[in-house]
Design a protein around this motif. Structure first.
Motif, PDB file in Angstrom:
ATOM      1  N   VAL A 106      57.874   1.824  -0.227  1.00 13.54           N
ATOM      2  CA  VAL A 106      57.984   2.521   1.054  1.00 13.54           C
ATOM      3  C   VAL A 106      59.074   3.589   1.032  1.00 13.54           C
ATOM      4  O   VAL A 106      58.862   4.733   1.444  1.00 13.54           O
ATOM      5  CB  VAL A 106      58.237   1.512   2.199  1.00 13.54           C
ATOM      6  N   GLY A 107      60.244   3.234   0.500  1.00 14.47           N
ATOM      7  CA  GLY A 107      61.351   4.180   0.478  1.00 14.47           C
ATOM      8  C   GLY A 107      61.131   5.370  -0.430  1.00 14.47           C
ATOM      9  O   GLY A 107      61.817   6.386  -0.320  1.00 14.47           O
ATOM     10  N   ARG A 108      60.169   5.262  -1.326  1.00 15.01           N
ATOM     11  CA  ARG A 108      59.883   6.359  -2.258  1.00 15.01           C
ATOM     12  C   ARG A 108      58.825   7.316  -1.733  1.00 15.01           C
ATOM     13  O   ARG A 108      58.522   8.318  -2.370  1.00 15.01           O
ATOM     14  CB  ARG A 108      59.445   5.776  -3.608  1.00 15.01           C
ATOM     15  N   PHE A 109      58.235   6.986  -0.560  1.00 15.77           N
ATOM     16  CA  PHE A 109      57.194   7.841   0.008  1.00 15.77           C
ATOM     17  C   PHE A 109      57.500   8.204   1.458  1.00 15.77           C
ATOM     18  O   PHE A 109      56.593   8.351   2.273  1.00 15.77           O
ATOM     19  CB  PHE A 109      55.834   7.150  -0.093  1.00 15.77           C
ATOM     20  N   THR A 110      58.773   8.360   1.779  1.00 14.17           N
ATOM     21  CA  THR A 110      59.160   8.730   3.131  1.00 14.17           C
ATOM     22  C   THR A 110      58.810  10.195   3.399  1.00 14.17           C
ATOM     23  O   THR A 110      58.581  10.988   2.481  1.00 14.17           O
ATOM     24  CB  THR A 110      60.667   8.542   3.344  1.00 14.17           C
ATOM     25  N   VAL A 111      58.796  10.550   4.692  1.00 20.42           N
ATOM     26  CA  VAL A 111      58.538  11.939   5.091  1.00 20.42           C
ATOM     27  C   VAL A 111      59.536  12.872   4.416  1.00 20.42           C
ATOM     28  O   VAL A 111      59.168  13.919   3.862  1.00 20.42           O
ATOM     29  CB  VAL A 111      58.609  12.081   6.624  1.00 20.42           C
ATOM     30  N   ARG A 112      60.820  12.497   4.441  1.00 20.67           N
ATOM     31  CA  ARG A 112      61.858  13.369   3.875  1.00 20.67           C
ATOM     32  C   ARG A 112      61.656  13.564   2.381  1.00 20.67           C
ATOM     33  O   ARG A 112      61.717  14.692   1.876  1.00 20.67           O
ATOM     34  CB  ARG A 112      63.246  12.759   4.135  1.00 20.67           C
ATOM     35  N   ARG A 113      61.407  12.475   1.655  1.00 24.07           N
ATOM     36  CA  ARG A 113      61.227  12.597   0.203  1.00 24.07           C
ATOM     37  C   ARG A 113      60.012  13.435  -0.152  1.00 24.07           C
ATOM     38  O   ARG A 113      60.040  14.225  -1.088  1.00 24.07           O
ATOM     39  CB  ARG A 113      61.096  11.204  -0.423  1.00 24.07           C
ATOM     40  N   THR A 118      57.793  19.836  -1.530  1.00 18.37           N
ATOM     41  CA  THR A 118      57.018  20.993  -1.087  1.00 18.37           C
ATOM     42  C   THR A 118      57.097  22.143  -2.083  1.00 18.37           C
ATOM     43  O   THR A 118      56.080  22.779  -2.411  1.00 18.37           O
ATOM     44  CB  THR A 118      57.501  21.469   0.295  1.00 18.37           C
ATOM     45  N   GLU A 119      58.280  22.430  -2.584  1.00 20.27           N
ATOM     46  CA  GLU A 119      58.443  23.547  -3.516  1.00 20.27           C
ATOM     47  C   GLU A 119      57.614  23.337  -4.783  1.00 20.27           C
ATOM     48  O   GLU A 119      57.006  24.279  -5.303  1.00 20.27           O
ATOM     49  CB  GLU A 119      59.920  23.718  -3.878  1.00 20.27           C
ATOM     50  N   ARG A 120      57.569  22.095  -5.261  1.00 20.06           N
ATOM     51  CA  ARG A 120      56.768  21.809  -6.452  1.00 20.06           C
ATOM     52  C   ARG A 120      55.266  21.979  -6.152  1.00 20.06           C
ATOM     53  O   ARG A 120      54.525  22.537  -6.965  1.00 20.06           O
ATOM     54  CB  ARG A 120      57.056  20.385  -6.941  1.00 20.06           C
ATOM     55  N   VAL A 121      54.842  21.529  -4.987  1.00 18.13           N
ATOM     56  CA  VAL A 121      53.436  21.699  -4.594  1.00 18.13           C
ATOM     57  C   VAL A 121      53.107  23.187  -4.483  1.00 18.13           C
ATOM     58  O   VAL A 121      52.032  23.632  -4.924  1.00 18.13           O
ATOM     59  CB  VAL A 121      53.145  20.981  -3.261  1.00 18.13           C
ATOM     60  N   GLN A 349      52.073  11.039   3.603  1.00 17.71           N
ATOM     61  CA  GLN A 349      52.965  12.194   3.743  1.00 17.71           C
ATOM     62  C   GLN A 349      52.836  13.141   2.553  1.00 17.71           C
ATOM     63  O   GLN A 349      52.903  14.370   2.715  1.00 17.71           O
ATOM     64  CB  GLN A 349      54.424  11.730   3.911  1.00 17.71           C
ATOM     65  N   LEU A 350      52.609  12.588   1.370  1.00 14.55           N
ATOM     66  CA  LEU A 350      52.367  13.436   0.206  1.00 14.55           C
ATOM     67  C   LEU A 350      51.062  14.215   0.396  1.00 14.55           C
ATOM     68  O   LEU A 350      50.998  15.420   0.117  1.00 14.55           O
ATOM     69  CB  LEU A 350      52.294  12.593  -1.067  1.00 14.55           C
ATOM     70  N   ALA A 351      50.029  13.536   0.858  1.00 11.57           N
ATOM     71  CA  ALA A 351      48.747  14.208   1.097  1.00 11.57           C
ATOM     72  C   ALA A 351      48.908  15.336   2.105  1.00 11.57           C
ATOM     73  O   ALA A 351      48.346  16.430   1.937  1.00 11.57           O
ATOM     74  CB  ALA A 351      47.715  13.199   1.587  1.00 11.57           C
ATOM     75  N   ARG A 352      49.672  15.100   3.139  1.00 14.06           N
ATOM     76  CA  ARG A 352      49.892  16.133   4.158  1.00 14.06           C
ATOM     77  C   ARG A 352      50.608  17.348   3.561  1.00 14.06           C
ATOM     78  O   ARG A 352      50.237  18.494   3.837  1.00 14.06           O
ATOM     79  CB  ARG A 352      50.700  15.565   5.321  1.00 14.06           C
ATOM     80  N   VAL A 353      51.626  17.099   2.757  1.00 12.91           N
ATOM     81  CA  VAL A 353      52.353  18.208   2.132  1.00 12.91           C
ATOM     82  C   VAL A 353      51.402  19.034   1.270  1.00 12.91           C
ATOM     83  O   VAL A 353      51.389  20.273   1.328  1.00 12.91           O
ATOM     84  CB  VAL A 353      53.537  17.686   1.292  1.00 12.91           C
TER      85      VAL A 353
END
Length: 399
Positions: A106-113, A118-121, A349-353
């Motif tokens: 859970v802590g590795r997939f937070t909104v902030r993380r 984003t820059e890498r995406v 959150q990763l999918a959204r980014v």
């Protein structure tokens, strides 16, 4: 009078690739819950209403355990004994086993993380748009754009070496497509399992900067880490890839919405949420009642299998205004595309980014982007596939 859906549809209506199959829409019109006789004779249920689907997903009296999923919605499995989910594959488990595997992630997939990625995406997206532009039209958007972006991101998060990603990705796609023979599916699944076992061992021996290496510094066994990696891989690759491809198809078929996204960068967040609702590529999931449960005026008997139809829930007219209309400015959000409750998608959150970056970048880089074939010739995944989408999306543009 109790409504019964006699057969789950395996195809969408001609000319309506984004709408749920007509039989499911009709079932929802009769009410939010229907009887469904499974092919093996089991009398189960089909839930099509938003509120009832959400209710089941939040109710611990409905189980996700694989060994209880004895009835298949499309085929008669006979007396086959379904084993429990392998260690680590927490999507098919209940508490407390589910929490043992999910909590460390859970802590590795937070909104902030995820937003930090984003820059890498943006870089990965730009690289693939550059390659498309350099190669010139036409292109298959699935292989040129939609699949590589989430594939690279999930491989980097898991620490899959660059040189392994191509073959690894092909094996994953072959057992997620819904069209692989049983023999080939098992071969691909076994190959991915073997690769992940080797990857876990390599991370234990030489940890690197990735999620899998972080998890080796815990009490989780190699088998558990392998199962967790498989869940992350399946959830992080196939769903987003199909959202990017099918979402682009939907935008190209709705030129006013495409123009709005191109003209208003601030619309990206809302556009992603609306596409998630409208398309619902993860179409359905199943649960098993652990005891008698009252649901929508019906008694769901203990042991009954319940099919939860996400795509009709996200088109429920009691929840959404004009539910079958794609409206990127929609105000009534709150879809179930990522599920709900303890099993709500960990990687949402990763999918959204990825989608917030990729959709606007694509439509702005190619202002004349359009289908290279008639819309009814775009090859769609079968309804029996776990994740709905397009097999390929031929597009062209003015070079």
């Amino acid at each position: 009078m109790e409504h019964t859906v006699t057969t789950l549809p395996t195809a969408r209506r001609p000319g309506c690739p984004f709408d749920p199959p007509q039989e499911l829409i009709t079932a929802r019109e009769h009410g939010p819950i229907s009887r469904y006789p499974f092919p093996d004779g089991h009398q189960g249920w089909l839930v099509t209403g938003f509120d009832l689907v959400r209710s089941v997903l939040a109710d611990p009296r409905f189980s996700s355990r694989r060994e209880l999923m004895r009835h298949h919605p499309y085929i008669d499995m006979g007396d086959i004994e379904v084993p429990p989910a392998p260690p680590g594959e927490f999507l098919l488990m209940d508490e407390p086993q589910h929490g043992r595997y999910r909590k460390p992630l859970v802590g590795r997939f937070t909104v902030r993380r995820m937003r930090l990625l984003t820059e890498r995406v943006e870089q990965i997206t730009a690289d693939h748009l550059d390659a498309m532009e350099e190669a010139g039209p036409p292109a298959d958007l699935v292989t040129a754009f939609a699949t590589p972006i989430p594939a690279i991101m999930i491989c980097e998060l898991l620490g899959v070496p660059y040189e392994d990603r191509g073959s690894f990705q092909k094996q994953v796609e072959s057992f997620m497509s819904g069209e692989t023979s049983d023999e080939d599916l098992m071969a691909a699944y076994t190959a991915v399992q073997q690769y992940l076992a080797e990857l876990v061992a390599a991370k234990r021996a030489n940890p690197t900067d990735d999620v899998l290496s972080d998890l080796t510094d815990s009490d989780l066994t190699d088998e558990e880490l392998k199962g967790m990696s498989l869940i992350l891989l399946a959830a992080g690759l196939d769903t987003t890839a199909n959202m990017l491809a099918l979402g682009t198809f939907a935008l190209l078929r709705n030129p006013a919405q495409l123009a709005a996204l191109r003209a208003e960068p601030a619309l990206a967040d809302r556009a992603v949420e609306e596409l998630l609702r409208y398309l619902s590529v993860a179409k359905s999931f199943m649960r098993t009642a652990l005891e008698d449960v009252e649901l929508g005026g019906r008694t769901i008997e203990a042991g009954s299998t319940v099919i939860l139809s996400y795509n009709t829930a996200n088109r429920d007219p009691e929840r959404f205004t004009d539910p079958h209309v794609l409206d990127l400015r929609r105000q009534d959000g709150g879809h179930l595309a990522f599920g709900h409750g303890i099993h709500q998608c960990l990687g949402q959150q990763l999918a959204r980014v990825e989608m917030r970056v990729a959709f606007p970048a694509l439509v702005n880089r190619f202002p004349t982007l359009r289908l290279a074939v008639p819309a009814d010739e775009v090859a769609l995944r079968p309804e029996t596939a776990d994740i709905y989408g397009v097999k390929s999306l031929p597009v062209t543009w003015d070079a």
